[in-house]
Scaffold this active site. Structure first.
Site, PDB file in Angstrom:
ATOM      1  N   GLY A  87       0.806  -1.212   0.000  1.00 41.71           N
ATOM      2  CA  GLY A  87       0.000   0.000   0.000  1.00 41.71           C
ATOM      3  C   GLY A  87       0.840   1.262   0.000  1.00 41.71           C
ATOM      4  CG  HIS A 107       9.335  16.710   2.574  1.00 40.64           C
ATOM      5  ND1 HIS A 107       9.213  15.336   2.511  1.00 40.64           N
ATOM      6  CD2 HIS A 107      10.204  17.064   1.581  1.00 40.64           C
ATOM      7  CE1 HIS A 107       9.979  14.872   1.545  1.00 40.64           C
ATOM      8  NE2 HIS A 107      10.591  15.900   0.956  1.00 40.64           N
ATOM      9  CB  SER A 118       3.985   2.371   3.147  1.00 42.32           C
ATOM     10  OG  SER A 118       4.178   3.626   2.549  1.00 42.32           O
ATOM     11  CG  HIS A 166     -32.705 -36.710   4.063  1.00 44.90           C
ATOM     12  ND1 HIS A 166     -31.395 -36.978   3.744  1.00 44.90           N
ATOM     13  CD2 HIS A 166     -32.856 -37.076   5.372  1.00 44.90           C
ATOM     14  CE1 HIS A 166     -30.775 -37.494   4.799  1.00 44.90           C
ATOM     15  NE2 HIS A 166     -31.633 -37.554   5.804  1.00 44.90           N
ATOM     16  CB  SER A 296     -42.613 -13.185 -15.472  1.00 46.47           C
ATOM     17  OG  SER A 296     -42.503 -13.579 -16.828  1.00 46.47           O
ATOM     18  CB  SER A 297     -40.711  -9.429 -19.220  1.00 53.10           C
ATOM     19  OG  SER A 297     -40.093 -10.578 -19.791  1.00 53.10           O
ATOM     20  CE  LYS A 302     -42.435 -17.385 -12.603  1.00 49.85           C
ATOM     21  NZ  LYS A 302     -41.353 -17.040 -11.689  1.00 49.85           N
ATOM     22  CD  GLU A 309     -34.778 -14.911  -7.336  1.00 50.28           C
ATOM     23  OE1 GLU A 309     -34.620 -13.839  -7.954  1.00 50.28           O
ATOM     24  OE2 GLU A 309     -35.614 -15.777  -7.668  1.00 50.28           O
TER      25      GLU A 309
END
Length: 443
Positions: A87, A107, A118, A166, A296-297, A302, A309
């Site tokens: 860095g 300076h 650093s 399960h 949905s399109s 829907k 998600e």
């Protein structure tokens, strides 16, 4: 490659680094740049206290560094995050910007960087940026999510349904029990993250180049830490050993590991929510998630589980970030780790993602979940695994025969059991689905 701003406050070393590292177009995280400013402001004031800097000059340096710390000068840090592994380039960038603002007699190295290298100041900024994000963003977001899940658990405590192991029918549980489990996962994630904070706050400042503290006053680091802790309320302390602190970045790896575990927990929770909400007619349809947008399109009406998600995508990214951090943590060659900018980039990316995703999951999903009570109760009555409760009365083998007969015929478990000779009193006692879900709760 980044273009050089006409209003640039930096100098030649920053220009060289911009030219040398045209890699991603992504600068170091703003939080790291701001913490470089905080450290350098505190360092200037401490150096004045120690008689190493003239007071008026030190205050000009500190005032300029305060502007960096406040985020006013984020655009003055143009160097790519994929740069020299210590860095150094970004530390020089900070020195040049602060010196430019502080006056012609200041300076970058002799004054702004006094008592620093650093190799100690940049990882200190990374540690403190991560500590700050965890304390003030991630932990509050996890607490909010845990509270939301626990409140939903209480609300749905009486909704009985079929358990599933399960992905197959199992003995009854309640929705409240499931949500209580989710709340506990998040609370334990909170604790895991919290357990890393003390070690994350142990910074290598004062070690200068290799951990020996060459060219720094013996009181410098302790005084700077005290100033920073007082200003921020964060737990900032000396390293357990200066050479460990200089050569290894294990605390960053540990913090990332805790975040990865939270990501795993959130994946389980989000996936369960979308499984339980699947449908509304051809899925489980046990719960309804808030409707936020069209799903949905092409398919009218829907609705998709968009927040779960998003959460699972975020979790995947956090797990990927952790894999890179793990590799980066290995790169402590002798007296210095040389992957610090990448560690900073990935860890702070993970903190931001997890905090945002946790808040979204609470506010735009969990808070608005509703139970489909009739569906849940129908599933509780349909699960053949409820025959487990007959075991103490008629034995496992006989209960198995009843389950197989019910499965073949499609008839209710109670009806088949009665036909097999189990009396109604036993059936009433054993096949009480709510009592089955809470076998140790007093009536």
């Amino acid at each position: 490659m980044r273009s050089i701003s006409r209003d640039a406050l930096w100098g030649a070393e920053t220009d060289k680094a911009v030219a040398n590292f045209p890699v991603s177009g992504e600068p170091i995280p703003a939080a790291v740049a701001r913490w470089l400013g905080r450290i350098k402001a505190a360092a200037a004031r401490v150096n004045a206290e120690l008689g190493l800097l003239e007071t008026e000059k030190a205050e000009r340096i500190a005032a300029a560094a305060d502007r960096v710390a406040g985020g006013e000068l984020d655009d003055q840090f143009p160097i790519d995050v994929f740069q020299t592994g210590s860095g150094t380039s970004s530390n020089m960038n900070a020195n040049e910007v602060i010196a430019s603002l502080a006056g012609e007699d200041v300076h970058p190295n002799d004054d702004v960087n006094l008592g620093q290298s650093s190799n100690d100041v940049f990882p200190s900024a990374v540690h403190l940026a991560a500590l700050d994000e965890l304390v003030n963003d991630v932990l509050p977001a996890l607490a909010r999510l845990a509270d939301s899940l626990q409140a939903k658990a209480a609300e749905l405590d009486d909704v009985v349904k079929s358990g599933r192991t399960h992905l197959m029918d199992a003995v009854p549980v309640t929705l409240g029990q499931e949500f209580s489990g989710y709340a506990a996962q998040v609370r334990q994630g909170y604790e895991r993250v919290g357990s890393t904070l003390e070690r994350l706050g142990r910074i290598p400042l004062g070690g200068t180049a290799v951990g020996t503290g060459l060219n720094t006053h013996p009181e410098f680091a302790a005084r700077v830490r005290a100033r920073l802790a007082g200003e921020t309320g964060l737990l900032i302390s000396a390293p357990a050993d200066p050479f460990e602190a200089q050569a290894a970045r294990d605390a960053l790896v540990e913090a990332s590991g805790a975040l990865k575990t939270v990501a795993v927990s959130l994946t389980k929770i989000a996936n369960d929510l979308r499984l339980m909400a699947s449908g509304p007619r051809a899925g489980l349809a046990e719960i309804t998630l808030p409707e936020l947008q069209k799903g949905s399109s092409i398919m009218p009406g829907k609705v998709n589980p968009v927040i779960p998600e998003v959460v699972t995508q975020v979790a995947a990214q956090v797990i990927g970030n952790d894999a890179a951090i793990t590799v980066g943590g290995m790169q402590g060659h002798l007296e210095l780790n040389v992957f610090v900018p990448m560690l900073a980039r990935n860890l702070l990316h993970s903190t931001k993602l997890l905090a945002s995703a946790s808040r979204l999951l609470a506010e735009r999903c969990v808070d608005g979940i509703e139970a489909n009570r009739e569906t849940c109760e129908r599933y509780a009555e349909l699960t053949l695994s409820a025959a487990t409760a007959l075991n103490p009365y008629i034995g496992y083998d006989r209960a198995t025969e009843i389950v197989k007969a019910a499965a073949r015929s499609g008839r209710p478990l109670r009806e088949v059991a009665r036909e097999a000779g189990v009396d109604d009193e036993t059936l009433d006692r054993a096949l009480d689905y709510r009592a089955m879900a809470k076998p140790h709760q007093n009536p």
